[in-house]
Design a protein around this motif. Structure first.
Motif, PDB file in Angstrom:
ATOM      1  N   VAL A  50     -14.268  25.578 -31.748  1.00 53.69           N
ATOM      2  CA  VAL A  50     -15.706  25.383 -31.870  1.00 53.69           C
ATOM      3  C   VAL A  50     -16.054  24.802 -33.238  1.00 53.69           C
ATOM      4  CG1 VAL A  50     -17.955  26.536 -31.931  1.00 53.69           C
ATOM      5  CG2 VAL A  50     -16.245  27.204 -30.217  1.00 53.69           C
ATOM      6  N   ARG A  51     -15.415  25.336 -34.289  1.00 49.41           N
ATOM      7  CA  ARG A  51     -15.667  24.815 -35.632  1.00 49.41           C
ATOM      8  C   ARG A  51     -15.283  23.351 -35.735  1.00 49.41           C
ATOM      9  NH1 ARG A  51     -13.631  28.320 -40.625  1.00 49.41           N
ATOM     10  NH2 ARG A  51     -14.268  26.326 -41.553  1.00 49.41           N
ATOM     11  N   ALA A  52     -14.142  22.990 -35.139  1.00 50.33           N
ATOM     12  CA  ALA A  52     -13.704  21.602 -35.198  1.00 50.33           C
ATOM     13  C   ALA A  52     -14.726  20.676 -34.556  1.00 50.33           C
ATOM     14  CB  ALA A  52     -12.353  21.462 -34.497  1.00 50.33           C
ATOM     15  N   ALA A  53     -15.274  21.087 -33.397  1.00 52.42           N
ATOM     16  CA  ALA A  53     -16.267  20.263 -32.714  1.00 52.42           C
ATOM     17  C   ALA A  53     -17.524  20.098 -33.563  1.00 52.42           C
ATOM     18  CB  ALA A  53     -16.608  20.884 -31.359  1.00 52.42           C
ATOM     19  N   VAL A  54     -17.992  21.210 -34.149  1.00 54.24           N
ATOM     20  CA  VAL A  54     -19.205  21.169 -34.972  1.00 54.24           C
ATOM     21  C   VAL A  54     -18.975  20.322 -36.215  1.00 54.24           C
ATOM     22  CG1 VAL A  54     -20.797  22.540 -36.355  1.00 54.24           C
ATOM     23  CG2 VAL A  54     -20.062  23.362 -34.110  1.00 54.24           C
ATOM     24  N   GLN A  55     -17.825  20.541 -36.883  1.00 51.56           N
ATOM     25  CA  GLN A  55     -17.542  19.825 -38.117  1.00 51.56           C
ATOM     26  C   GLN A  55     -17.371  18.327 -37.880  1.00 51.56           C
ATOM     27  OE1 GLN A  55     -15.292  23.757 -39.985  1.00 51.56           O
ATOM     28  NE2 GLN A  55     -14.117  21.933 -39.495  1.00 51.56           N
ATOM     29  N   LEU A  56     -16.667  17.952 -36.810  1.00 51.16           N
ATOM     30  CA  LEU A  56     -16.498  16.535 -36.516  1.00 51.16           C
ATOM     31  C   LEU A  56     -17.830  15.888 -36.150  1.00 51.16           C
ATOM     32  CD1 LEU A  56     -13.139  16.513 -34.525  1.00 51.16           C
ATOM     33  CD2 LEU A  56     -13.581  15.497 -36.769  1.00 51.16           C
ATOM     34  N   GLY A  57     -18.678  16.642 -35.442  1.00 45.60           N
ATOM     35  CA  GLY A  57     -19.994  16.122 -35.124  1.00 45.60           C
ATOM     36  C   GLY A  57     -20.817  15.874 -36.382  1.00 45.60           C
ATOM     37  N   ALA A  58     -20.769  16.833 -37.311  1.00 45.59           N
ATOM     38  CA  ALA A  58     -21.515  16.684 -38.560  1.00 45.59           C
ATOM     39  C   ALA A  58     -20.990  15.517 -39.382  1.00 45.59           C
ATOM     40  CB  ALA A  58     -21.428  17.983 -39.367  1.00 45.59           C
ATOM     41  N   VAL A  59     -19.666  15.393 -39.454  1.00 44.90           N
ATOM     42  CA  VAL A  59     -19.067  14.289 -40.208  1.00 44.90           C
ATOM     43  C   VAL A  59     -19.455  12.948 -39.605  1.00 44.90           C
ATOM     44  CG1 VAL A  59     -16.873  13.169 -40.767  1.00 44.90           C
ATOM     45  CG2 VAL A  59     -17.144  15.624 -41.121  1.00 44.90           C
ATOM     46  N   SER A  60     -19.471  12.878 -38.272  1.00 45.96           N
ATOM     47  CA  SER A  60     -19.844  11.633 -37.604  1.00 45.96           C
ATOM     48  C   SER A  60     -21.264  11.210 -37.968  1.00 45.96           C
ATOM     49  CB  SER A  60     -19.725  11.803 -36.084  1.00 45.96           C
ATOM     50  OG  SER A  60     -18.397  12.101 -35.712  1.00 45.96           O
ATOM     51  N   LEU A  61     -22.148  12.198 -38.184  1.00 46.84           N
ATOM     52  CA  LEU A  61     -23.539  11.886 -38.502  1.00 46.84           C
ATOM     53  C   LEU A  61     -23.706  11.400 -39.946  1.00 46.84           C
ATOM     54  CD1 LEU A  61     -25.373  14.871 -36.751  1.00 46.84           C
ATOM     55  CD2 LEU A  61     -25.282  12.484 -36.000  1.00 46.84           C
ATOM     56  N   VAL A  62     -22.883  11.927 -40.864  1.00 47.12           N
ATOM     57  CA  VAL A  62     -23.088  11.599 -42.284  1.00 47.12           C
ATOM     58  C   VAL A  62     -22.097  10.578 -42.823  1.00 47.12           C
ATOM     59  CG1 VAL A  62     -23.985  13.915 -42.689  1.00 47.12           C
ATOM     60  CG2 VAL A  62     -21.582  13.449 -43.152  1.00 47.12           C
TER      61      VAL A  62
END
Length: 249
Positions: free
Chosen positions: A40-52
């Motif tokens: 779950v953390r990996a999905a959230v973190q990759l999503g956040a990185v993709s945005l910034v």
């Protein structure tokens, strides 16, 4: 785009994560919750990185801050995996000692441009390699010292300095931390197809173009070997000198 990112994609990932956590639970491995949390953390973190990521690659200050953040997270993760006491922060030394010289060398030779689109992934690969080597080396060394405490005391009894006595016991175990990286490098292109190669193919590039890009990543893989060797050597020295330790029962 050959890989569709849609609802089906999310469902498949969720099923795979549940299967992994469920298997660990059924086998009583004691890591089911960690597997689920990590996924779950990996999905959230990759999503956040993709945005910034667009903002980061366009600003030098943001780029440096992002690299520092990656390093800080790696230090915290590695340190707490090795020991639960206040000596965990020493993990900053082997990770930094392994990564910094290699990144500087790649920048000075021009192999790695000062651009976020190149610096972030390559630095991330190197930090990740150093993190893995530091965790495995530190844990194996401390585990071995705990299990073979009598051999350390025997070395002290015959006149060995404490550092040398601890090294004799911990060194062979810590050296095993290099095996995953060695195996990955030795089998690249035969057993494992690295991320850059697969990513280019999934993006629609020709195999020849994907292979050319992967040649650059192979430089990073070779650098990871150097990084891991330095990280293991440094964390082993810290354990031998008692800078990193666990509370004795």
């Amino acid at each position: 785009m050959l890989l569709r990112v849609d609802v089906t994609f999310g469902v498949v990932l969720a099923v795979l994560l549940v299967a992994a956590a469920g298997t660990a639970a059924l086998a009583h491995l004691g890591r089911a919750r960690e597997i689920a949390t990590a996924g779950v953390r990996a999905a959230v973190q990759l999503g956040a990185v993709s945005l910034v990521i667009g903002w980061v690659v366009g600003s030098l200050a943001a780029l440096v801050a992002f690299v520092v953040l990656m390093y800080a997270v790696a230090v915290r993760t590695a340190g707490r995996r090795i020991t639960a006491n206040g000596t965990w922060w020493w993990a900053a030394v082997p990770i930094g000692a392994g990564v910094a010289p290699v990144v500087v060398a790649l920048l000075l030779t021009g192999l790695l441009p000062v651009k976020g689109i190149a610096l972030i992934p390559v630095t991330g690969i190197l930090i990740g390699g150093a993190l893995t080597a530091t965790v495995l080396g530190g844990r194996r060394a401390l585990d071995e010292l705990g299990a073979r405490r009598g051999e350390v005391e025997a070395g002290l009894a015959i006149g060995l300095p404490e550092r040398d006595a601890r090294l004799e016991v911990a060194r062979p175990a810590a050296a095993d931390a290099l095996l995953p990286g060695l195996d990955q490098t030795r089998t690249v292109g035969l057993v494992t197809l690295p991320g850059a190669f697969v990513g280019m193919l999934l993006g629609g590039a020709s195999p020849l173009h994907a292979g050319a890009v992967q040649l650059f990543v192979l430089v990073a893989l070779m650098a990871v070997q150097a990084v891991q060797a330095v990280a293991v050597s440094v964390v082993l020295e810290l354990v031998a000198r008692g800078r990193v330790h666990r509370e004795e029962a």
